[in-house]
Each structure stands twice: as structure tokens, then as C-alpha cells.
Write an enzyme that holds these catalytic residues in place. Sequence first.
Site, PDB file in Angstrom:
ATOM      1  N   ASP A 224     -13.213   8.961  -0.266  1.00 43.34           N
ATOM      2  CA  ASP A 224     -12.390   9.556   0.792  1.00 43.34           C
ATOM      3  C   ASP A 224     -13.075  10.729   1.495  1.00 43.34           C
ATOM      4  O   ASP A 224     -14.094  11.238   1.021  1.00 43.34           O
ATOM      5  CB  ASP A 224     -11.030   9.996   0.216  1.00 43.34           C
ATOM      6  CG  ASP A 224     -11.148  10.647  -1.171  1.00 43.34           C
ATOM      7  OD1 ASP A 224     -12.242  11.123  -1.516  1.00 43.34           O
ATOM      8  OD2 ASP A 224     -10.161  10.650  -1.910  1.00 43.34           O
TER       9      ASP A 224
ATOM     10  N   ASN B  72      -0.042  13.955  -9.334  1.00 44.86           N
ATOM     11  CA  ASN B  72       1.065  13.113  -8.864  1.00 44.86           C
ATOM     12  C   ASN B  72       0.753  11.630  -8.994  1.00 44.86           C
ATOM     13  O   ASN B  72       1.479  10.785  -8.469  1.00 44.86           O
ATOM     14  CB  ASN B  72       1.422  13.454  -7.413  1.00 44.86           C
ATOM     15  CG  ASN B  72       0.271  13.165  -6.445  1.00 44.86           C
ATOM     16  OD1 ASN B  72      -0.771  12.663  -6.851  1.00 44.86           O
ATOM     17  ND2 ASN B  72       0.467  13.484  -5.174  1.00 44.86           N
TER      18      ASN B  72
ATOM     19  N   HIS C 220      -1.994  10.073  -7.860  1.00 48.65           N
ATOM     20  CA  HIS C 220      -2.811   9.434  -6.812  1.00 48.65           C
ATOM     21  C   HIS C 220      -4.199   9.067  -7.338  1.00 48.65           C
ATOM     22  O   HIS C 220      -4.716   9.699  -8.259  1.00 48.65           O
ATOM     23  CB  HIS C 220      -2.879  10.296  -5.535  1.00 48.65           C
ATOM     24  CG  HIS C 220      -3.716  11.541  -5.610  1.00 48.65           C
ATOM     25  ND1 HIS C 220      -3.420  12.688  -4.898  1.00 48.65           N
ATOM     26  CD2 HIS C 220      -4.865  11.832  -6.279  1.00 48.65           C
ATOM     27  CE1 HIS C 220      -4.349  13.599  -5.133  1.00 48.65           C
ATOM     28  NE2 HIS C 220      -5.225  13.119  -5.964  1.00 48.65           N
TER      29      HIS C 220
ATOM     30  N   GLU D 264      -1.547   8.549  -1.997  1.00 47.83           N
ATOM     31  CA  GLU D 264      -0.445   9.351  -2.513  1.00 47.83           C
ATOM     32  C   GLU D 264       0.703   8.438  -2.960  1.00 47.83           C
ATOM     33  O   GLU D 264       0.730   7.249  -2.614  1.00 47.83           O
ATOM     34  CB  GLU D 264       0.036  10.310  -1.417  1.00 47.83           C
ATOM     35  CG  GLU D 264      -1.039  11.286  -0.927  1.00 47.83           C
ATOM     36  CD  GLU D 264      -1.301  12.454  -1.885  1.00 47.83           C
ATOM     37  OE1 GLU D 264      -1.253  12.248  -3.116  1.00 47.83           O
ATOM     38  OE2 GLU D 264      -1.581  13.560  -1.397  1.00 47.83           O
TER      39      GLU D 264
HETATM   40  C1  F6R Z   1     -11.087  12.637  -4.494  1.00 48.47           C
HETATM   41  C2  F6R Z   1     -10.311  11.855  -5.429  1.00 48.47           C
HETATM   42  C3  F6R Z   1      -9.038  12.389  -6.000  1.00 48.47           C
HETATM   43  C4  F6R Z   1      -9.311  13.240  -7.238  1.00 48.47           C
HETATM   44  C5  F6R Z   1      -7.996  13.785  -7.811  1.00 48.47           C
HETATM   45  C6  F6R Z   1      -8.218  14.676  -9.007  1.00 48.47           C
HETATM   46  O1  F6R Z   1     -12.253  11.933  -4.098  1.00 48.47           O
HETATM   47  O2  F6R Z   1     -10.675  10.780  -5.741  1.00 48.47           O
HETATM   48  O3  F6R Z   1      -8.206  11.311  -6.334  1.00 48.47           O
HETATM   49  O4  F6R Z   1      -9.956  12.485  -8.208  1.00 48.47           O
HETATM   50  O5  F6R Z   1      -7.312  14.487  -6.823  1.00 48.47           O
HETATM   51  O6  F6R Z   1      -8.863  15.834  -8.578  1.00 48.47           O
HETATM   52  P1  F6R Z   1      -9.285  16.961  -9.628  1.00 48.47           P
HETATM   53  O7  F6R Z   1     -10.349  16.393 -10.449  1.00 48.47           O
HETATM   54  O8  F6R Z   1      -9.758  18.099  -8.755  1.00 48.47           O
HETATM   55  O9  F6R Z   1      -8.059  17.296 -10.406  1.00 48.47           O
END
Ligand code: F6R
Length: 259
Positions: A66, A135, A137, A142
Site C-alpha cells: 500500500d 482493528n 485490517h 479496513e
Molecule cells: C502497511 C500494512 C498494515 C500494517 C498494520 C500493522 O503496509 O500492511 O496492515 O501491517 O497496520 O502496523 P504496525 O506493525 O505498525 O502495528
Amino acid sequence: MRVLICKDEASAIARAADHIAEHMAQRSDCVLGLATGGTMLPLYRRLIRLHADGLSFASVTTFNLDEYIGLAPDHPASYHSYMRKALFDHVDVDPSRTHLPRGDAADPVAEAADYEARIARSGGISLQLLGVGRNGHIGFNEPTSSLASPTRIKTLTESTRRANQPYFGSDETPPGYAITMGVGTILSARECLLLATGSAKANAVAAMVEGPVAAVCPASALQMHARTTVVLDRDAATEMKLTDYYHHVHPDGEATRFD
Ligand code: F6R
């Protein structure tokens, strides 16, 4: 799902890094799907150490999950910048083989469709690395994302934007939209590897592994993927009900022959 519960964060990072290194060693046409976020930083540090010990990224192709809409690749909080700082600048990956959606594309809808097509043209992702949001995702899919979604634009939740605020300056807030691989894109990877560490992820992990498959927890869609490995530390595993079984099947998070 293969659920590996490691004794602490360092062991979980080592287990995930070894999994990626083994995958790279087994395939000459390796296409890695990459993730960003805090969880991945120690993993990328470990991969850099493995590179110093001989692991080559020279023939690897990468596609990140992303990118924020509105951020140019040189914006310090863009995922382009994150990947350069966290991994690409420290290994022998060919920059022309690394791919992220362009957050500053004039037509983000067309950029998303083109990104999906580029993944398909590469032959598809052989190993998709994932983190999970509190959450539920994956990527920036989301809650209530279609579980069949392709790469597209998603509106970020306030909780996701708050969680990512530390990457931005105090005078800046994270963008409200992102281009993200869809849940369907992720499920079409030949293999998935999800890493989650720390107690803040325990509820999301329980919903992902043991909850119903439901769009309200997009990560639960991984239950429908035939080759998914979930690597956890003990803190991230506390809310699951079947932990005794996971420990029995995979003592100390070892990837035993049978699941
Ligand atoms: C971003 C992504 C997100 C993160 C998730 C956890 O490329 O894939 O799904 O893996 O938001 O983020 P952290 O590791 O910062 O808790």
C-alpha cells in the site's frame, strides 16, 4: 492456518526472517509482497543481517501492499521512503524490481488498476508478508472491506490514522486515503506469512485465527488461504482459546512437518 507461537518478539522475528530466507533460497523467480509498519522494522533489520551473511535479493521482485494517496515517493512518511530506509538501501535488491503504488498519481483509480495488472504480469506474488492492524485490517483493507477486493482506494479509519501519526511530523496528519492491494489480491498470493507481536494485537489475532470469516475482520479471510503461516510472540497470542493446541502442534513455534 499454521499458528507458530514463539517465546518472545526476538524469536518471532527470527522465525519469520528464516521463513522468508528459505522461500528466497527455494525459488529463482521469487516475488515478495512486502508490508510496512512498526512490526516489520525489526524483521527488516534481521533480513539485512542475513544479507550481510550472504542472503541475496538480487533476483527478487517486490510489491508493497500500500501507499498513502497524496504522498510523493520522496515524502519522508511515504511507504516508498519507509522501504528505502528500512530495507532497500541496505540490500542488493534491484530498484527497478521494487514496486509500490504511486500515492501522487494523477489518477489514483487508474494507478490502482495498473498496480493489480503489474502484479499479475510478474507472475503473481509467491510469498506475501503481512502485519495486522488492531482493528483486523491487512494492508489498508479496513473492516467491512470486500473479502474479494482487488487493489483499489480505501478510506482509512480514524484509529488507523492515529496509529500511524508517529510517522508524520507534529504539524502533519496522515492522509485519509490509501491505495492498497485488496483482500482478494492478498488471497491470490501463493503463500502468506503474517507476523504479529505485542499485546496490542492480541484481540485482532484471536479474531483473525479463531473468529468467523467476516469482512468486519479482513484478516480472518486468511482462514480461506491454503498456505498461511501466522508467526506470533506470546503477548500477541493471549486472547486465543486454542493456544495449548498450537503449542502442542508447533512446540516453541517450530514449523513441524504436520500442522
Ligand atoms: C502497511 C500494512 C498494515 C500494517 C498494520 C500493522 O503496509 O500492511 O496492515 O501491517 O497496520 O502496523 P504496525 O506493525 O505498525 O502495528
